[in-house]
Design a protein around this motif. Sequence first.
Motif, PDB file in Angstrom:
ATOM      1  N   THR A   1     -24.746 -18.922   9.952  1.00 43.99           N
ATOM      2  CA  THR A   1     -24.896 -17.560  10.484  1.00 43.99           C
ATOM      3  C   THR A   1     -23.911 -17.283  11.612  1.00 43.99           C
ATOM      4  O   THR A   1     -24.043 -16.303  12.299  1.00 43.99           O
ATOM      5  CB  THR A   1     -26.311 -17.355  11.057  1.00 43.99           C
ATOM      6  OG1 THR A   1     -26.577 -18.424  11.954  1.00 43.99           O
ATOM      7  CG2 THR A   1     -27.351 -17.302   9.985  1.00 43.99           C
ATOM      8  N   ASP A   2     -22.920 -18.141  11.822  1.00 47.48           N
ATOM      9  CA  ASP A   2     -22.073 -17.932  12.991  1.00 47.48           C
ATOM     10  C   ASP A   2     -20.920 -16.990  12.676  1.00 47.48           C
ATOM     11  O   ASP A   2     -20.829 -16.407  11.603  1.00 47.48           O
ATOM     12  CB  ASP A   2     -21.553 -19.272  13.499  1.00 47.48           C
ATOM     13  CG  ASP A   2     -20.862 -20.009  12.388  1.00 47.48           C
ATOM     14  OD1 ASP A   2     -19.847 -19.509  11.920  1.00 47.48           O
ATOM     15  OD2 ASP A   2     -21.362 -21.076  11.984  1.00 47.48           O
ATOM     16  N   MET A   3     -20.009 -16.899  13.642  1.00 48.23           N
ATOM     17  CA  MET A   3     -18.872 -15.990  13.537  1.00 48.23           C
ATOM     18  C   MET A   3     -17.883 -16.391  12.444  1.00 48.23           C
ATOM     19  O   MET A   3     -16.939 -15.658  12.177  1.00 48.23           O
ATOM     20  CB  MET A   3     -18.120 -16.010  14.871  1.00 48.23           C
ATOM     21  CG  MET A   3     -18.651 -15.093  15.916  1.00 48.23           C
ATOM     22  SD  MET A   3     -18.066 -13.427  15.642  1.00 48.23           S
ATOM     23  CE  MET A   3     -16.291 -13.692  15.804  1.00 48.23           C
ATOM     24  N   SER A   4     -18.055 -17.567  11.855  1.00 48.65           N
ATOM     25  CA  SER A   4     -17.018 -18.084  10.965  1.00 48.65           C
ATOM     26  C   SER A   4     -16.732 -17.153   9.789  1.00 48.65           C
ATOM     27  O   SER A   4     -15.683 -17.232   9.175  1.00 48.65           O
ATOM     28  CB  SER A   4     -17.414 -19.470  10.454  1.00 48.65           C
ATOM     29  OG  SER A   4     -18.615 -19.379   9.738  1.00 48.65           O
ATOM     30  N   ALA A   5     -17.651 -16.232   9.495  1.00 49.31           N
ATOM     31  CA  ALA A   5     -17.403 -15.288   8.397  1.00 49.31           C
ATOM     32  C   ALA A   5     -16.180 -14.435   8.684  1.00 49.31           C
ATOM     33  O   ALA A   5     -15.508 -13.973   7.776  1.00 49.31           O
ATOM     34  CB  ALA A   5     -18.607 -14.388   8.205  1.00 49.31           C
ATOM     35  N   PHE A   6     -15.896 -14.224   9.967  1.00 46.19           N
ATOM     36  CA  PHE A   6     -14.784 -13.364  10.339  1.00 46.19           C
ATOM     37  C   PHE A   6     -13.508 -14.160  10.579  1.00 46.19           C
ATOM     38  O   PHE A   6     -12.503 -13.627  11.007  1.00 46.19           O
ATOM     39  CB  PHE A   6     -15.137 -12.566  11.593  1.00 46.19           C
ATOM     40  CG  PHE A   6     -16.272 -11.614  11.365  1.00 46.19           C
ATOM     41  CD1 PHE A   6     -16.074 -10.461  10.633  1.00 46.19           C
ATOM     42  CD2 PHE A   6     -17.532 -11.889  11.861  1.00 46.19           C
ATOM     43  CE1 PHE A   6     -17.125  -9.591  10.407  1.00 46.19           C
ATOM     44  CE2 PHE A   6     -18.580 -11.016  11.639  1.00 46.19           C
ATOM     45  CZ  PHE A   6     -18.370  -9.871  10.901  1.00 46.19           C
ATOM     46  N   LEU A   7     -13.572 -15.458  10.355  1.00 49.85           N
ATOM     47  CA  LEU A   7     -12.420 -16.313  10.622  1.00 49.85           C
ATOM     48  C   LEU A   7     -11.591 -16.452   9.349  1.00 49.85           C
ATOM     49  O   LEU A   7     -12.088 -16.871   8.318  1.00 49.85           O
ATOM     50  CB  LEU A   7     -12.912 -17.689  11.074  1.00 49.85           C
ATOM     51  CG  LEU A   7     -11.882 -18.616  11.696  1.00 49.85           C
ATOM     52  CD1 LEU A   7     -11.334 -18.021  12.974  1.00 49.85           C
ATOM     53  CD2 LEU A   7     -12.490 -19.968  11.973  1.00 49.85           C
TER      54      LEU A   7
ATOM     55  N   ASP B   1     -11.771  -8.768  18.836  1.00 49.06           N
ATOM     56  CA  ASP B   1     -11.555  -7.469  18.204  1.00 49.06           C
ATOM     57  C   ASP B   1     -10.468  -7.553  17.148  1.00 49.06           C
ATOM     58  O   ASP B   1     -10.577  -6.968  16.074  1.00 49.06           O
ATOM     59  CB  ASP B   1     -11.172  -6.417  19.258  1.00 49.06           C
ATOM     60  CG  ASP B   1     -12.382  -5.969  20.053  1.00 49.06           C
ATOM     61  OD1 ASP B   1     -13.510  -6.252  19.596  1.00 49.06           O
ATOM     62  OD2 ASP B   1     -12.220  -5.358  21.108  1.00 49.06           O
ATOM     63  N   ARG B   2      -9.395  -8.319  17.484  1.00 48.37           N
ATOM     64  CA  ARG B   2      -8.294  -8.414  16.546  1.00 48.37           C
ATOM     65  C   ARG B   2      -8.744  -9.112  15.258  1.00 48.37           C
ATOM     66  O   ARG B   2      -8.372  -8.742  14.166  1.00 48.37           O
ATOM     67  CB  ARG B   2      -7.137  -9.172  17.177  1.00 48.37           C
ATOM     68  CG  ARG B   2      -5.835  -8.789  16.550  1.00 48.37           C
ATOM     69  CD  ARG B   2      -4.687  -8.941  17.483  1.00 48.37           C
ATOM     70  NE  ARG B   2      -4.631 -10.287  18.016  1.00 48.37           N
ATOM     71  CZ  ARG B   2      -3.713 -10.672  18.884  1.00 48.37           C
ATOM     72  NH1 ARG B   2      -2.814  -9.830  19.297  1.00 48.37           N
ATOM     73  NH2 ARG B   2      -3.705 -11.895  19.327  1.00 48.37           N
ATOM     74  N   LEU B   3      -9.569 -10.125  15.443  1.00 52.70           N
ATOM     75  CA  LEU B   3     -10.090 -10.856  14.291  1.00 52.70           C
ATOM     76  C   LEU B   3     -10.875  -9.908  13.383  1.00 52.70           C
ATOM     77  O   LEU B   3     -10.712  -9.885  12.164  1.00 52.70           O
ATOM     78  CB  LEU B   3     -11.012 -11.961  14.813  1.00 52.70           C
ATOM     79  CG  LEU B   3     -11.182 -13.195  13.965  1.00 52.70           C
ATOM     80  CD1 LEU B   3      -9.835 -13.795  13.663  1.00 52.70           C
ATOM     81  CD2 LEU B   3     -12.038 -14.207  14.712  1.00 52.70           C
ATOM     82  N   TYR B   4     -11.719  -9.099  14.010  1.00 52.35           N
ATOM     83  CA  TYR B   4     -12.532  -8.170  13.242  1.00 52.35           C
ATOM     84  C   TYR B   4     -11.665  -7.104  12.577  1.00 52.35           C
ATOM     85  O   TYR B   4     -11.896  -6.717  11.430  1.00 52.35           O
ATOM     86  CB  TYR B   4     -13.585  -7.526  14.140  1.00 52.35           C
ATOM     87  CG  TYR B   4     -14.335  -6.397  13.470  1.00 52.35           C
ATOM     88  CD1 TYR B   4     -15.086  -6.646  12.317  1.00 52.35           C
ATOM     89  CD2 TYR B   4     -14.288  -5.106  13.955  1.00 52.35           C
ATOM     90  CE1 TYR B   4     -15.764  -5.622  11.684  1.00 52.35           C
ATOM     91  CE2 TYR B   4     -14.965  -4.080  13.329  1.00 52.35           C
ATOM     92  CZ  TYR B   4     -15.693  -4.340  12.188  1.00 52.35           C
ATOM     93  OH  TYR B   4     -16.359  -3.331  11.570  1.00 52.35           O
ATOM     94  N   GLN B   5     -10.629  -6.653  13.312  1.00 57.27           N
ATOM     95  CA  GLN B   5      -9.753  -5.633  12.730  1.00 57.27           C
ATOM     96  C   GLN B   5      -9.076  -6.125  11.456  1.00 57.27           C
ATOM     97  O   GLN B   5      -8.990  -5.404  10.476  1.00 57.27           O
ATOM     98  CB  GLN B   5      -8.686  -5.223  13.741  1.00 57.27           C
ATOM     99  CG  GLN B   5      -9.193  -4.223  14.763  1.00 57.27           C
ATOM    100  CD  GLN B   5      -8.282  -4.157  15.965  1.00 57.27           C
ATOM    101  OE1 GLN B   5      -7.077  -4.321  15.842  1.00 57.27           O
ATOM    102  NE2 GLN B   5      -8.867  -3.933  17.120  1.00 57.27           N
ATOM    103  N   THR B   6      -8.577  -7.356  11.511  1.00 52.91           N
ATOM    104  CA  THR B   6      -7.929  -7.897  10.308  1.00 52.91           C
ATOM    105  C   THR B   6      -8.947  -8.004   9.186  1.00 52.91           C
ATOM    106  O   THR B   6      -8.638  -7.731   8.025  1.00 52.91           O
ATOM    107  CB  THR B   6      -7.361  -9.311  10.566  1.00 52.91           C
ATOM    108  OG1 THR B   6      -7.488  -9.612  11.932  1.00 52.91           O
ATOM    109  CG2 THR B   6      -5.935  -9.411  10.126  1.00 52.91           C
ATOM    110  N   TYR B   7     -10.137  -8.413   9.531  1.00 49.87           N
ATOM    111  CA  TYR B   7     -11.201  -8.534   8.543  1.00 49.87           C
ATOM    112  C   TYR B   7     -11.487  -7.182   7.901  1.00 49.87           C
ATOM    113  O   TYR B   7     -11.531  -7.051   6.679  1.00 49.87           O
ATOM    114  CB  TYR B   7     -12.446  -9.077   9.238  1.00 49.87           C
ATOM    115  CG  TYR B   7     -13.631  -9.349   8.343  1.00 49.87           C
ATOM    116  CD1 TYR B   7     -13.714 -10.529   7.616  1.00 49.87           C
ATOM    117  CD2 TYR B   7     -14.666  -8.441   8.244  1.00 49.87           C
ATOM    118  CE1 TYR B   7     -14.801 -10.793   6.813  1.00 49.87           C
ATOM    119  CE2 TYR B   7     -15.765  -8.701   7.443  1.00 49.87           C
ATOM    120  CZ  TYR B   7     -15.829  -9.870   6.732  1.00 49.87           C
ATOM    121  OH  TYR B   7     -16.907 -10.134   5.948  1.00 49.87           O
TER     122      TYR B   7
END
Lengths: 205, 785
Positions: free
Chosen positions: B30-36, B626-632
């Motif tokens: 359930t961690d942030m890794s989905a956005f990595l 934010d940048r990570l999420y934007q690319t996602y």
Amino acid sequence: MIFGDKLLARCLLSCVLFFALSMGASAHADSVSVSAAKWDLGQLMQSLAQVKNIQGQFVERKYLSILNAPLEFSGTLFYAAPSHLEKRTLLPKPESMVLDQDRLTLERKNQRRSLVLQDYPVVWAFVEGIRSTLAGDLQTLSRFYRVNLEGSVNQWRLVLVPSEPQMQGVVSEIYISGSKNRVASIEILETGGDRSVMTITEGAP
Amino acid sequence: MNSTARWALGVWFTFLLVCGLIISRTEFTTDMSAFLPRSPSPAQKVLVEQLRDGVVSRLILIGLEGGTPATLAQTSKSLAAQLRKEPEFISVNNGESVGAEKDRDFLWRNRYLLSPAITAEHFSAPTLRTSLEDDLQLLGSPAGALVKRILPADPSGELIRLIDQLQGQTKPAMHDGVWFAKDGKRALLVAQTTAPGYDIDAQQRAVMLIQRAFTQASNTGAAPQHMLVSGPGVFSVRARDSIKGDAMRISLIATTLIALMLLALYRSPRVLVLGLLPVASGALAGVAAVSLGFGSVHGITLGFGATLIGEGVDYAIYLFTQITPARTPQTTLARIWPTLRLGVLTSICGFSAMLFSGFPGLAQLGLFSIAGLIVAVAVTRWVLPAMLPRGFTAQMVGAFAPSVMSLVQRAPRLRYLSLLVVILALASIIAHRGPIWNKQLGSLSPISKQDQGVDEQLRRDIGAPDVRYLIVVNAQDEERTLQASEKIGALLQPLIAQGALETFDSPAIYLPSQALQRERQTALPAPGTLRENMQQALSGLPFQSDLFEPFLRDVAVAKTQPLQDRRNLQGTNLALKLDSLLVKHTQGWMAMLPLRGVTQAQIIAAEIAKLPGQQIVLLDIKREADRLYQTYLRDAIMLSLLGAIAIVLLLAVSLRSPRRVLRVLMPLAAAVITVTALLTAGGHQLTIFHLVGLLLVVAIGSNYALFFDRQGDSGHDRERMLTSLLFANLSTVIGFGLLSFSHAPVLQAIGITVGGGAILSLVFSAILILPSAPEKTSLDRTLLR
């Protein structure tokens, strides 16, 4: 604060000892008339409480067992009722201490430090004792010291003996002496035998 | 039941068993890794590690309010004492000097290895002379009493220097020996959990322990007190509770309503349950497929995936509502199968683009929905007919059919109006001021404004602002990591003077590298030299003779004492601090230097870049996240567009008529445009949740459009078919529409988008798709023009 609470407490304590000295700074005698016949501790406190402003100079000598000669410091004092006090050392090197309400600010060699007195019970006890003396609040003063008055209205001496064990570990006795509502000198006897004497002369430098 | 049906049932049953077996061994994250992304930059990797289980993710801030300062201080002390006994907490700090003796002892014994002032110059005669003159001044100053006691062993004031260095960080105000907010109304504590922030179960236990301890501690009979609790872990726990609570309540209501509606339609509880089999089988297959393909399944995949295959619920409705006494399940299926198949293929095309995403999170989602839909439609095709009660028919459908048909027949009159609506919607999107998409990761945050406010307040009180900038150093061993930290520290000092930042923390402050300790040890003079230097320095000063013997002795000891390492710190508060800033991981060691009061990040980054041959990163946590999420998000939008192109190609190949392709696509495009315009006009900034909702709108809507587009059905069949669309639509609108009343932003976004989009798709299909009767083709031409 993780570190050095004790160290800091000691450091503060010592700094408050200074305040004890300066607090006694000369009071204006002219505004209050005291009847010598009924003169007692309550009367002294009352006359001290009348003083709203003090401006003066101090000379302080410290006799320490680790030194083979006393240290001498001098500078100016300023007090404004009920709780503002400044001690500015000019010689041998400048430094200053300002107490405003419960906050103590120290400045030395471009370093500035600010502390809240309530953090340290011993220091607080000490400051409250001095403050109560100036405010003529015998009740609060008695919470921290056994208070004794010697002498006469024209030449009196207050003897403060700490009642808290922690405080007793640092200070054995404090003598505040003066005339009418004017404080002339403060002597502090430390538990280890070291001693400091501060004499105060009233008036602008 | 014929042999084919028996085979189908057997295969289905075995398949479910296998899926169940795979799922029972699946790891859910359930961690942030989905956005990595698959090949993250070093900064991104550090960021996600930090958010997963960094020290920042483990902090719980506690505020106590409502009593006098004295009672609050009492509560703070007993609360802290209770929590310190629990293994769930690494540390609980409330300002009390727990373990300060040990810390002071360590600093005192190792002052000549730890002090940054130790150089060869430091104990030369002239420098010693300056130190001694300063000491005389100090003896008359506030620090006199302290200096007097330690002066004989430490004339150069190394202990004070060390304590100063460690107390450099701002600390909260104190009252009765514990931390308080400046106004004295709130006692403050900071707890650090043993479990990482992403372990929500463990965080929940920690929060419960705090609450229980508080109840006990505050039960003093004085004025009632209350407690504020905040921190990343606390937020995760609350978010999960609120989403769980909302999802449970809403899905219960929705399920009841849908079940009542379908029960009224089918008049058979058995058929009602059968209707759930396709989507349930699909979900199991989806999880199993992702588990096999990726090794683990992310929580986001599960949530979004289950949403995306929501279309599967409709399959059973299409089948069941079209069965009549004249048409058995098999013949009904044979009739609608080509359309159903094309509908499923359309959805799969739409989702398949995600398979190629650089984000495993999106690729998982693609795989999940594809596997899920294939299985759902296969179960509808081969398993359901055999399980239906003999002679089943949904009587009610016939009753609705005439009125549905008359509506559908009149719908095309609205075509110009509907075109106007779409044009207006498109115009409003184009004219919309400000960005349509929200590009901040915070937009996904399920934290309420009120909780955010409490968090900011507590952080301000404690003087621990959210760490935004962090320098991260990686090296192969502990020693090199500490050495690199020391180099960075030396580089940061002049930047502090320049005002580029206020202060920083570093593991090297608590434990200098062995190299630096050795360097200092070497710099200490030999006993004879030191004695001579001291004699020169003392001449003419009023110190008693022999006063400094302890100093000479201690330096001689330090000259040969063993160097200090991590083990020597054990049991001190310094060790806790060091452990949070210096960690071992699989490839080596990592040091973190949190920066405070950063005003010129570029200058710091430029200076750090000058350090040669080091793996050093200046991490701006907010910007990087934010940048990570934007690319996602960009990836997801682009892949969705690619999916749309794939859908067009698929329809072109299957329908073999540009006009029909356009007819099918027009209602979908109209629905997507209109619902987007409504969301934007309603003040929503679109997030990944809305995008997932729009994908589902296309998946469901394409079925509607394809059914409307069917040719050659008898009037009666068409009536039943269109009526079945209405019921499928109703169930979607009930299910998703109710979600829009949720307090959780995720559920709300998906609910509004899908609920609104599904209605619009059906309405636009009815308005824009006309049966291909000869007299209507002129309209087709008008629309095509």
